[in-house]
Design a protein around this motif. Structure first.
Motif, short mmCIF file in Angstrom:
data_model
loop_
_atom_site.label_atom_id
_atom_site.label_comp_id
_atom_site.label_asym_id
_atom_site.label_seq_id
_atom_site.Cartn_x
_atom_site.Cartn_y
_atom_site.Cartn_z
N LYS A 31 0.84 -1.20 0.00
CA LYS A 31 0.00 0.00 0.00
C LYS A 31 0.88 1.25 0.00
O LYS A 31 1.74 1.42 0.85
N ILE A 32 0.65 2.12 -0.99
CA ILE A 32 1.32 3.41 -1.09
C ILE A 32 0.31 4.49 -0.76
O ILE A 32 -0.79 4.53 -1.33
N ALA A 62 1.97 4.67 -13.60
CA ALA A 62 2.98 3.60 -13.47
C ALA A 62 2.48 2.49 -12.54
O ALA A 62 2.73 1.31 -12.79
N ILE A 63 1.76 2.87 -11.49
CA ILE A 63 1.18 1.88 -10.59
C ILE A 63 0.13 1.05 -11.31
O ILE A 63 0.09 -0.19 -11.21
N GLU A 64 -0.73 1.72 -12.07
CA GLU A 64 -1.77 1.02 -12.83
C GLU A 64 -1.15 0.06 -13.84
O GLU A 64 -1.64 -1.07 -14.02
N GLU A 65 -0.08 0.50 -14.50
CA GLU A 65 0.60 -0.34 -15.48
C GLU A 65 1.22 -1.57 -14.80
O GLU A 65 1.14 -2.69 -15.33
N HIS A 66 1.81 -1.36 -13.65
CA HIS A 66 2.38 -2.47 -12.88
C HIS A 66 1.31 -3.51 -12.55
O HIS A 66 1.51 -4.72 -12.74
N ASN A 67 0.17 -3.03 -12.08
CA ASN A 67 -0.92 -3.95 -11.71
C ASN A 67 -1.54 -4.60 -12.94
O ASN A 67 -1.91 -5.79 -12.92
N ARG A 68 -1.66 -3.85 -14.02
CA ARG A 68 -2.27 -4.38 -15.24
C ARG A 68 -1.48 -5.56 -15.79
O ARG A 68 -2.04 -6.52 -16.33
N ALA A 98 10.66 8.15 -15.52
CA ALA A 98 10.96 8.38 -14.11
C ALA A 98 9.97 7.67 -13.19
O ALA A 98 10.37 7.08 -12.17
N ALA A 99 8.69 7.71 -13.51
CA ALA A 99 7.67 7.13 -12.62
C ALA A 99 7.87 5.64 -12.45
O ALA A 99 7.77 5.10 -11.34
N ALA A 100 8.16 4.94 -13.54
CA ALA A 100 8.40 3.49 -13.47
C ALA A 100 9.62 3.19 -12.61
O ALA A 100 9.63 2.23 -11.83
N ILE A 135 8.63 3.54 -8.89
CA ILE A 135 7.86 2.39 -8.39
C ILE A 135 8.76 1.17 -8.24
O ILE A 135 8.67 0.43 -7.25
N ASN A 136 9.64 0.94 -9.19
CA ASN A 136 10.54 -0.22 -9.10
C ASN A 136 11.46 -0.12 -7.88
O ASN A 136 11.72 -1.13 -7.21
N GLU A 137 11.95 1.08 -7.60
CA GLU A 137 12.82 1.26 -6.43
C GLU A 137 12.07 1.04 -5.13
O GLU A 137 12.59 0.43 -4.19
N VAL A 138 10.84 1.53 -5.07
CA VAL A 138 10.05 1.36 -3.86
C VAL A 138 9.72 -0.12 -3.64
O VAL A 138 9.80 -0.63 -2.52
#
Length: 373
Positions: free
Chosen positions: A2-3, A22-28, A359-361, A364-367
Motif C-alpha cells: 500500500k502506497i 505507473a502503478i496502474e501499469e504495474h498492476n495491469r 521516471a515514474a516506473a 515504483i521499481n525502487e520502492v
C-alpha cells in the motif's frame, strides 16, 4: 503493498498522475506485489481551476481523503495538515508514504509519516535554490532529511545532497536513505499529456486570435507580497505586450493583491486560471514564457520554449547553464532586455537534462525493491 500519496497543489497533481499511471501499469501486467494507492488531497489548492479540474481532465484517481485545508498562514496550514494526515496514516497503515516537491503539503505528509515510522519517498529530492528565506527551500531541506528514498530528477540534485553530507552516511547503516537519479516525472507527464491535450473552446478561440503571443504566470510570494517587485514585473510585461500579446492566466491570490495594491495592467491579456491541458496548449503555441513557476520552467524546456524566469534564483540551474532559461528577477529593464535579446537567440534543444520519460516506473521499481528487501 500500500502506497499513500499526499498531494495538495497543482504541480503535485501532475507529478502524481505520472506515478499513478505507473502503478496502474504495474498492476495491469500482473506484476508482484500488487499495489494499492491511497490518495490524500490536503486542499492546499482549493479553487476549482487550480485543483478539481486536474483530476477531471487528467484522469487522476480521485482522492480517497480530501482534507479541505485551504489558505492559512504557513504555521496554521502545516499544523492542520499534520494533524489530519496523521489520522489517515493511523487508519491506513501504508507501507510507503509518497510526497512530491516542496509545498506545505509535502512537509506535513513527510513529517507525519516519519513521526509514525512510516517510510517516506520524496519525489523531486535534492533541489536547492540556496535562498533559505523561501518556504519551499525550507520544506525541501527538511523533507530530504527525514526521507527513506530520495528520488532526484538530475545529477545536480544528487550533488546538492552530497554537498550537504548525505554521501558520508548513505549505505553505511541499515536505515540510511537511498538516493536515486530517476529523471523527472514532469517529463513523463508532458510527453504523455501533450498527445492527449485538447484545449477548451475558450483557449482555442484565444489562440486563433493571436498569431504570436507570450505566456506568463506570476504567483510566488516573493513577487506577489512585495508591491514594488510585482509592480516592476507588471510594468515590464505591459510594455512588452504593447508589441506582442502577453497572456496571463492569473492566480486568484495574485489577482487579489493586484486589486489591493491598485495595480491595473493596461496591455496584458488576463484570463482565469486554466487546467493542465489548456496550459499545455498555450505553452505549445506561445513564442516564449515569463514565469516565476518552477514547474513551468521545465515544461517550457520540454516543449522547446525560451523561458524568462521572474526570480533571483532557480532550483533548475541546469536550464540556465545550458542557455534555456534566463534569470531576471523582478527587474523591469532586465525583463525587457531578455525579451529583445535572449528570446530571439539561437537555442540548441538537443539535450535530455531530465531523463527519457520513464521516471515514474523507476520510482515504483525502487520502492518495490525496498519493500521486498
Amino acid at each position: 503493498m500500500k502506497i499513500l500519496t499526499v498531494i495538495g497543489a497543482r504541480p503535485q497533481f501532475i507529478k502524481a498522475a505520472a506515478v499513478s499511471r505507473a502503478i496502474e501499469e504495474h498492476n495491469r501486467k500482473g506484476m508482484q506485489p500488487s499495489i494499492s494507492e491511497v490518495i490524500v488531497h490536503t486542499g492546499q489548492h482549493y479553487d476549482h481551476n487550480m485543483s478539481d479540474i486536474f483530476f477531471e481532465e487528467m484522469k487522476i484517481p480521485r482522492p480517497n481523503y480530501s482534507l479541505g485545508i485551504g489558505a492559512a498562514s504557513h504555521g496554521a496550514m502545516t499544523g492542520r495538515m499534520l494533524e489530519k494526515i496523521e489520522e489517515v496514516l493511523v487508519q491506513e497503515k501504508p507501507d510507503v508514504v509518497l510526497v512530491y516537491g516542496d509545498t506545505n503539503s509535502t512537509l506535513a505528509g513527510a513529517l507525519a509519516a516519519s513521526k509514525l515510522s512510516f517510510p517516506v519517498a520524496h519525489v523531486e529530492a535534492g533541489l536547492r535554490s540556496m535562498n533559505f528565506r523561501m518556504p519551499e527551500e525550507q520544506n525541501r531541506i527538511l523533507v530530504d532529511r527525514i526521507s527513506t528514498w530520495l528520488f532526484c530528477p538530475t545529477d545536480h540534485a544528487i550533488q546538492n545532497l552530497n554537498n550537504e553530507g548525505f554521501s558520508n552516511f548513505i549505505g553505511k547503516q541499515s536505515n540510511s536513505p537511498k538516493v536515486v537519479n530517476t529523471g523527472d516525472v514532469m517529463c513523463d507527464a508532458v510527453r504523455y499529456y501533450i498527445l492527449h491535450a485538447k484545449p477548451s473552446e475558450k483557449i482555442h478561440a484565444l489562440i486563433d486570435n493571436h498569431k504570436c503571443f507570450y505566456l506568463s504566470t506570476i504567483h510566488r510570494a516573493e513577487n506577489t507580497d512585495d508591491r514594488n517587485r510585482l509592480e516592476s514585473i507588471i510594468k515590464a510585461l505591459d510594455e512588452i505586450a504593447a508589441d506582442i500579446s502577453v497572456v496571463l492566466p492569473l492566480h486568484p491570490r495574485t489577482r487579489n493583491l493586484l486589486d489591493e495594491y491598485g495595480l491595473f495592467p493596461k496591455q496584458i491579456e488576463i484570463i482565469e486560471p486554466v487546467g493542465y491541458f489548456d496550459m499545455l496548449t498555450l505553452l505549445s503555441r506561445c513564442k516564449a514564457v515569463f514565469t516565476d513557476s518552477g514547474g513551468l520552467q521545465k515544461e517550457s524546456y520540454f516543449l522547446h520554449k525560451p523561458c524568462v524566469t521572474l526570480r533571483d534564483e532557480t532550483e533548475w540551474v541546469e536550464l540556465v547553464t545550458h542557455g534555456y532559461n534566463v534569470l531576471c528577477g523582478a527587474d523591469k529593464h532586465r525583463i525587457i532586455e531578455a525579451e529583445k535579446g535572449f528570446i530571439n537567440s539561437s537555442i540548441d534543444w538537443n539535450s535530455q537534462l531530465y531523463g527519457e520519460g520513464h521516471a515514474a516506473a523507476k520510482i515504483i521499481n525502487e520502492v518495490i525493491r525496498g519493500y521486498l528487501s
